[in-house]
Design a protein around this motif. Structure first.
Motif, short mmCIF file in Angstrom:
data_model
loop_
_atom_site.label_atom_id
_atom_site.label_comp_id
_atom_site.label_asym_id
_atom_site.label_seq_id
_atom_site.Cartn_x
_atom_site.Cartn_y
_atom_site.Cartn_z
N VAL A 166 -8.58 -39.02 24.73
CA VAL A 166 -9.52 -37.88 25.31
C VAL A 166 -10.53 -37.48 23.98
O VAL A 166 -9.89 -37.03 23.14
CB VAL A 166 -8.81 -36.89 26.00
CG1 VAL A 166 -10.14 -35.74 26.47
CG2 VAL A 166 -8.33 -37.66 27.26
N LYS A 167 -11.71 -37.49 24.06
CA LYS A 167 -12.63 -36.89 23.05
C LYS A 167 -13.33 -35.69 23.55
O LYS A 167 -14.20 -35.76 24.61
CB LYS A 167 -13.40 -38.01 22.50
CG LYS A 167 -14.55 -37.47 21.52
CD LYS A 167 -15.52 -38.41 20.98
CE LYS A 167 -16.57 -37.96 20.15
NZ LYS A 167 -17.14 -37.01 20.90
N CYS A 203 -3.17 -33.56 19.84
CA CYS A 203 -4.60 -33.53 19.39
C CYS A 203 -4.32 -34.14 17.87
O CYS A 203 -3.43 -33.76 17.15
CB CYS A 203 -5.41 -32.56 19.65
SG CYS A 203 -7.08 -32.75 19.11
N PHE A 204 -5.24 -35.05 17.36
CA PHE A 204 -5.26 -35.28 16.27
C PHE A 204 -6.88 -35.64 15.84
O PHE A 204 -7.70 -35.61 16.64
CB PHE A 204 -4.54 -36.56 15.91
CG PHE A 204 -4.81 -37.87 16.37
CD1 PHE A 204 -5.56 -38.75 15.84
CD2 PHE A 204 -4.42 -38.21 17.69
CE1 PHE A 204 -6.17 -39.75 16.59
CE2 PHE A 204 -4.90 -39.46 18.29
CZ PHE A 204 -5.49 -40.40 17.61
N LEU A 215 -9.38 -36.29 18.85
CA LEU A 215 -9.04 -37.10 19.59
C LEU A 215 -7.69 -36.63 20.13
O LEU A 215 -6.97 -36.22 19.41
CB LEU A 215 -8.85 -38.70 19.27
CG LEU A 215 -10.04 -39.32 18.74
CD1 LEU A 215 -9.84 -40.49 17.94
CD2 LEU A 215 -11.24 -39.46 19.65
N CYS A 216 -7.60 -36.88 21.42
CA CYS A 216 -6.29 -36.61 22.27
C CYS A 216 -5.53 -37.66 22.65
O CYS A 216 -6.09 -38.30 23.49
CB CYS A 216 -6.52 -35.20 23.12
SG CYS A 216 -6.89 -33.67 22.49
N ALA A 217 -4.24 -37.62 22.52
CA ALA A 217 -3.39 -38.94 23.26
C ALA A 217 -2.70 -38.13 24.26
O ALA A 217 -2.81 -36.98 24.61
CB ALA A 217 -2.49 -39.38 22.19
N VAL A 221 4.24 -38.67 21.16
CA VAL A 221 4.73 -39.84 20.91
C VAL A 221 3.60 -40.62 20.42
O VAL A 221 3.45 -41.45 19.45
CB VAL A 221 5.88 -40.55 21.81
CG1 VAL A 221 6.10 -41.87 20.87
CG2 VAL A 221 6.99 -39.72 21.75
N GLU A 222 2.58 -40.83 21.57
CA GLU A 222 1.48 -41.67 21.34
C GLU A 222 0.45 -41.46 20.12
O GLU A 222 0.02 -41.96 19.48
CB GLU A 222 0.64 -41.59 22.81
CG GLU A 222 -0.77 -42.30 22.76
CD GLU A 222 -0.61 -43.85 22.52
OE1 GLU A 222 -1.55 -44.68 22.69
OE2 GLU A 222 0.61 -44.18 22.53
#
Length: 250
Positions: A166-167, A203-204, A215-217, A221-222
């Motif tokens: 997700v952005k 988020c990273f 971006l968010c996973a 873990v992802e």
């Protein structure tokens, strides 16, 4: 592909806890010491979606890896040996033959990323090859005076991964989309790290000279897997001085 000798195969099969006579079925897709890099190259170039193979894991004796092609990436799963049984996912198999027979039913796997993979067909370790060779018509040296020490090997590891991200609050990958929304060239990326400034979890961010992408996973873990993979690619490029392919975000 180098085929193990009969003596080596007997030794390996002994380590697997099975006699060689009962190992013939699994040997069709057991690739012995095939590396992770070679497995990815093999499945991506010649395999299809759902192709898989079994190989030794670099975790040590008693550990195996199941490499599976999932569309345009290759995912790797642990297969461990416990006493005389084999553990894979949530299942325990008392013999290696039971483990092999399980795959004849085309099992469905789901990972932390939410990706579902149907194991459709094994990739054989021995493939028939034609005995056809090209004739040399021209053979000359472009440079002179060079030795083996001047040779530079060039085969960057693939390190593939797919997933939904997700952005800025909007999905950047839609199942129906074929063309990528944007391409991020990792050669210009200076850092990849966790981010807590967007008031979102998992988020990273990717830091570029002109802007930072957040971006968010789906899970922590992802997100950690994405960060580790991207950092590895950045460090690989800096150390080896090789060009990375642009990272495509769908």
């Amino acid at each position: 592909m180098k085929i193990p000798s009969m003596e080596k195969r007997k030794t390996i099969n002994s380590l697997l806890g099975q006699q060689y006579s009962s190992q013939r079925i699994s040997s069709m897709w057991y690739h012995y010491d095939l590396s992770r890099h070679a497995a990815e190259a093999l499945l991506l170039s010649n395999g299809t979606d759902g192709s898989y193979l079994l190989r030794n894991s670099n975790e040590g004796p008693g550990y195996f890896a199941l490499s599976v092609r999932a569309k345009d990436s290759v995912k790797h799963f642990h297969v461990t040996r416990k006493d005389k049984s084999y553990m894979f996912g949530f299942n325990q198999f008392m013999t290696l033959q039971d483990f092999v027979n399980h795959f004849a039913n085309q099992p469905l796997l789901g990972s932390d990323t939410g990706t579902l993979i149907v194991l459709k067909c094994p990739y054989p370790w021995r493939v028939e090859e034609p005995s056809i060779y090209e004739s040399v018509r021209v053979h000359t040296a472009i440079q002179t005076g060079r030795t083996e020490n001047d040779l530079v090997a060039n085969a960057p590891s693939l390190g593939t991964k797919e997933g939904y991200l997700v952005k800025q609050g909007a999905f950047v990958k839609v199942k129906l989309n074929v063309e990528p929304i944007r391409t991020l060239d990792l050669r210009a990326c200076s850092a990849v790290q966790f981010d807590y400034s967007q008031d979102r979890v998992n988020c990273f961010c990717l830091v570029f000279p002109e802007r930072t992408f957040y971006l968010c996973a789906k899970t922590g873990v992802e997100a950690d897997e994405w960060i580790k993979l991207l950092r590895w690619k950045l460090s690989f490029n800096r150390i080896c001085g090789r060009n990375l392919r642009p990272w495509v975000v769908h």
